[in-house]
Design a protein around this motif. Structure first.
Motif, mmCIF file in Angstrom:
data_model
loop_
_atom_site.group_PDB
_atom_site.id
_atom_site.type_symbol
_atom_site.label_atom_id
_atom_site.label_comp_id
_atom_site.label_asym_id
_atom_site.label_seq_id
_atom_site.Cartn_x
_atom_site.Cartn_y
_atom_site.Cartn_z
ATOM 1 N N GLN A 124 0.823 -1.208 0.000
ATOM 2 C CA GLN A 124 0.000 0.000 0.000
ATOM 3 C C GLN A 124 0.864 1.268 0.000
ATOM 4 O OE1 GLN A 124 -3.568 0.538 0.432
ATOM 5 N NE2 GLN A 124 -3.025 2.689 0.167
ATOM 6 N N PRO A 125 0.625 2.217 -0.924
ATOM 7 C CA PRO A 125 1.305 3.518 -0.819
ATOM 8 C C PRO A 125 0.877 4.202 0.479
ATOM 9 C CG PRO A 125 0.263 3.248 -2.973
ATOM 10 C CD PRO A 125 -0.262 2.147 -2.101
ATOM 11 N N CYS A 126 1.789 4.879 1.117
ATOM 12 C CA CYS A 126 1.447 5.490 2.404
ATOM 13 C C CYS A 126 2.403 6.629 2.736
ATOM 14 C CB CYS A 126 1.455 4.435 3.513
ATOM 15 S SG CYS A 126 3.033 3.551 3.713
ATOM 16 N N LEU A 127 2.054 7.331 3.801
ATOM 17 C CA LEU A 127 2.866 8.450 4.278
ATOM 18 C C LEU A 127 3.636 8.027 5.526
ATOM 19 C CD1 LEU A 127 0.364 11.418 3.872
ATOM 20 C CD2 LEU A 127 2.227 10.758 2.347
ATOM 21 N N CYS A 128 4.950 8.131 5.446
ATOM 22 C CA CYS A 128 5.831 7.787 6.561
ATOM 23 C C CYS A 128 6.159 9.044 7.361
ATOM 24 C CB CYS A 128 7.136 7.192 6.044
ATOM 25 S SG CYS A 128 6.955 5.748 5.002
ATOM 26 N N THR A 129 6.540 8.823 8.593
ATOM 27 C CA THR A 129 7.057 9.923 9.409
ATOM 28 C C THR A 129 8.366 9.486 10.051
ATOM 29 O OG1 THR A 129 5.820 9.214 11.367
ATOM 30 C CG2 THR A 129 4.769 10.839 9.929
ATOM 31 N N TYR A 130 9.241 10.453 10.253
ATOM 32 C CA TYR A 130 10.486 10.186 10.970
ATOM 33 C C TYR A 130 10.839 11.424 11.784
ATOM 34 C CZ TYR A 130 15.071 8.523 12.209
ATOM 35 O OH TYR A 130 16.155 8.098 12.945
ATOM 36 N N SER A 131 11.217 11.217 13.021
ATOM 37 C CA SER A 131 11.559 12.331 13.909
ATOM 38 C C SER A 131 12.977 12.178 14.428
ATOM 39 C CB SER A 131 10.595 12.390 15.097
ATOM 40 O OG SER A 131 9.272 12.632 14.665
ATOM 41 N N LEU A 132 13.649 13.296 14.593
ATOM 42 C CA LEU A 132 14.969 13.312 15.231
ATOM 43 C C LEU A 132 15.145 14.643 15.937
ATOM 44 C CD1 LEU A 132 17.081 15.290 13.460
ATOM 45 C CD2 LEU A 132 16.966 13.370 11.885
ATOM 46 N N ARG A 133 16.095 14.670 16.832
ATOM 47 C CA ARG A 133 16.383 15.902 17.565
ATOM 48 C C ARG A 133 17.883 16.105 17.668
ATOM 49 N NH1 ARG A 133 14.602 19.888 20.886
ATOM 50 N NH2 ARG A 133 12.440 19.290 20.494
ATOM 51 N N LEU A 134 18.318 17.315 17.327
ATOM 52 C CA LEU A 134 19.690 17.722 17.602
ATOM 53 C C LEU A 134 19.680 18.269 19.024
ATOM 54 C CD1 LEU A 134 20.592 19.560 14.244
ATOM 55 C CD2 LEU A 134 20.820 17.132 14.820
ATOM 56 N N GLU A 135 20.195 17.474 19.969
ATOM 57 C CA GLU A 135 20.054 17.805 21.386
ATOM 58 C C GLU A 135 20.947 18.960 21.832
ATOM 59 O OE1 GLU A 135 17.962 16.969 23.529
ATOM 60 O OE2 GLU A 135 17.021 15.132 22.775
ATOM 61 N N TRP A 136 22.072 19.146 21.170
ATOM 62 C CA TRP A 136 22.980 20.221 21.576
ATOM 63 C C TRP A 136 23.803 20.667 20.381
ATOM 64 C CZ3 TRP A 136 27.972 21.772 21.504
ATOM 65 C CH2 TRP A 136 28.374 22.779 22.407
ATOM 66 N N TYR A 137 23.737 21.953 20.078
ATOM 67 C CA TYR A 137 24.601 22.509 19.034
ATOM 68 C C TYR A 137 24.763 24.005 19.289
ATOM 69 C CZ TYR A 137 20.259 24.149 16.800
ATOM 70 O OH TYR A 137 19.050 24.761 16.546
ATOM 71 N N PRO A 138 25.881 24.589 18.872
ATOM 72 C CA PRO A 138 26.110 26.019 19.087
ATOM 73 C C PRO A 138 25.318 26.837 18.061
ATOM 74 C CG PRO A 138 28.007 25.020 18.010
ATOM 75 C CD PRO A 138 27.053 23.912 18.289
ATOM 76 N N CYS A 139 24.256 27.488 18.517
ATOM 77 C CA CYS A 139 23.342 28.152 17.583
ATOM 78 C C CYS A 139 23.625 29.636 17.386
ATOM 79 C CB CYS A 139 21.895 27.954 18.039
ATOM 80 S SG CYS A 139 21.575 28.432 19.758
ATOM 81 N N LEU A 140 24.206 30.289 18.399
ATOM 82 C CA LEU A 140 24.464 31.726 18.297
ATOM 83 C C LEU A 140 25.774 32.074 18.986
ATOM 84 C CD1 LEU A 140 20.949 33.208 19.177
ATOM 85 C CD2 LEU A 140 22.044 33.274 16.926
ATOM 86 N N LEU A 141 26.397 33.136 18.524
ATOM 87 C CA LEU A 141 27.577 33.683 19.191
ATOM 88 C C LEU A 141 27.140 34.664 20.265
ATOM 89 C CD1 LEU A 141 29.844 34.424 16.089
ATOM 90 C CD2 LEU A 141 30.058 32.504 17.686
ATOM 91 N N LYS A 142 27.864 34.662 21.382
ATOM 92 C CA LYS A 142 27.611 35.641 22.433
ATOM 93 C C LYS A 142 28.659 36.749 22.323
ATOM 94 C CE LYS A 142 25.509 32.603 25.898
ATOM 95 N NZ LYS A 142 25.659 32.004 27.249
ATOM 96 N N TYR A 143 28.225 37.975 22.551
ATOM 97 C CA TYR A 143 29.129 39.127 22.474
ATOM 98 C C TYR A 143 29.174 39.842 23.825
ATOM 99 C CZ TYR A 143 29.275 38.581 17.407
ATOM 100 O OH TYR A 143 29.465 38.078 16.142
ATOM 101 N N CYS A 144 30.384 40.221 24.213
ATOM 102 C CA CYS A 144 30.587 41.016 25.424
ATOM 103 C C CYS A 144 31.097 42.395 25.019
ATOM 104 C CB CYS A 144 31.595 40.339 26.354
ATOM 105 S SG CYS A 144 31.063 38.713 26.948
ATOM 106 N N ARG A 145 30.989 43.337 25.924
ATOM 107 C CA ARG A 145 31.437 44.697 25.636
ATOM 108 C C ARG A 145 32.602 45.062 26.546
ATOM 109 N NH1 ARG A 145 28.511 47.278 22.083
ATOM 110 N NH2 ARG A 145 29.592 49.232 22.592
ATOM 111 N N SER A 146 33.521 45.823 25.985
ATOM 112 C CA SER A 146 34.664 46.321 26.766
ATOM 113 C C SER A 146 34.896 47.793 26.422
ATOM 114 C CB SER A 146 35.918 45.507 26.450
ATOM 115 O OG SER A 146 36.303 45.686 25.092
ATOM 116 N N ARG A 147 35.654 48.450 27.261
ATOM 117 C CA ARG A 147 35.988 49.859 27.011
ATOM 118 C C ARG A 147 37.493 50.040 27.077
ATOM 119 N NH1 ARG A 147 31.739 53.217 26.916
ATOM 120 N NH2 ARG A 147 29.742 52.427 27.719
ATOM 121 N N ASP A 148 38.001 50.867 26.167
ATOM 122 C CA ASP A 148 39.437 51.140 26.180
ATOM 123 C C ASP A 148 39.728 52.279 27.152
ATOM 124 O OD1 ASP A 148 38.688 53.474 24.904
ATOM 125 O OD2 ASP A 148 39.273 52.773 22.905
#
Length: 272
Positions: free
Chosen positions: A212-236
């Motif tokens: 029978q033709p049918c619709l399959c599903t598959y799920s996965l999760r990327l549990e941990w990955y670096p998604c964004l850079l963090k920026y700090c501020r300094s003064r001279d």
């Protein structure tokens, strides 16, 4: 990268360490191995690699059931690739493993740049990482098949990543339209019947007819990955402020794929 149990008592301390041990530093190599807690409570090892020359990042880990999940972000082509190598059931005459490949458009700010990933290091490799942000589940209807022999136009990574999948390489119509507008050859793609006839197809897990033709599903999760850079501020010394990269933000994200197969016997993930 086999999964293992870790006691709950040690979790608070290890979670606290996670905020401290990721630093930016120039070093040899571009591979990072991190221990990650999966949603089922098991701990696995993720291998993250950055290729600055090809401007890409790969992430790979083994799930508790033995499935090997690989994710590649190709920044040059704005393409992301998911591959699942699922252990076959030898007693049913299946191959040792079977493969699924899903290809989609890579959006901005989904993951940090490859040059930043290549410089990422950790001080405590034994720390168990939990993502700072748990992003919502993304539902993807993969209504188009991708021709492996011509897919290099989309990304040079597809052939190596998806060669085992062969007839099980899928993408979305919206992404296809984007790539066609950019000049990609339309012969790479084949629109599957579910696009116009989806209501007439049952879910694969709900039918017993293997033909029978049918619709399959598959799920996965990327549990941990670096998604964004963090920026700090300094003064001279003059009081002028400036921003500099001082770390990363980690994310977790789930994906739920729906795709068409002409026969239920081609449904790889029988447990879904």
């Amino acid at each position: 990268m086999f999964a293992s149990h870790v006691s709950a008592a040690s979790l608070p301390m290890l979670t606290h360490l996670c905020a401290l041990v990721l630093v930016f530093a120039v070093g040899l190599g571009s591979e990072l191995r991190v221990r990650v807690r999966l949603s089922d409570g098991l701990v696995t090892e993720e291998v993250l690699e950055a290729d600055s020359e090809r401007d890409s990042i790969s992430l790979e880990f083994k799930q508790g059931d033995g499935t090997l999940v690989t994710f590649v972000a190709d920044f040059k082509q704005d393409v992301k690739i998911f591959r699942a190598l699922i252990l076959g059931e030898l007693e049913r005459g299946q191959n040792q493993y079977q493969a699924l490949c899903f290809i989609s458009r890579l959006n901005r700010n989904e993951i940090i740049p490859s040059e930043s990933m290549a410089r990422l290091r950790q001080k405590n490799p034994q720390a168990i990482r939990l993502a700072e942000e748990r992003r919502g589940l993304e539902q993807l209807t993969m209504s188009v098949a991708v021709n492996l022999s011509r897919a290099s136009q989309l990304s040079s990574h597809i052939h190596n990543m998806c060669s085992e999948a062969r007839e099980a390489i899928y993408t979305r119509e919206a992404d296809v339209q984007h790539w066609l507008d950019k000049g990609v050859d339309g012969s790479i793609f084949e629109v599957l019947p579910q696009t116009t006839e989806m209501p007439s197809f049952p879910a694969c897990h709900g039918t017993k007819d293997l033909w029978q033709p049918c619709l399959c599903t598959y799920s996965l999760r990327l549990e941990w990955y670096p998604c964004l850079l963090k920026y700090c501020r300094s003064r001279d010394t003059t009081g002028k402020g400036s921003a500099y990269k001082c770390g990363i933000k980690s994310c977790s994200k789930g994906y739920h794929f729906t795709y068409y197969v002409p026969q239920k016997q081609l449904f790889l993930n029988m447990l879904n």
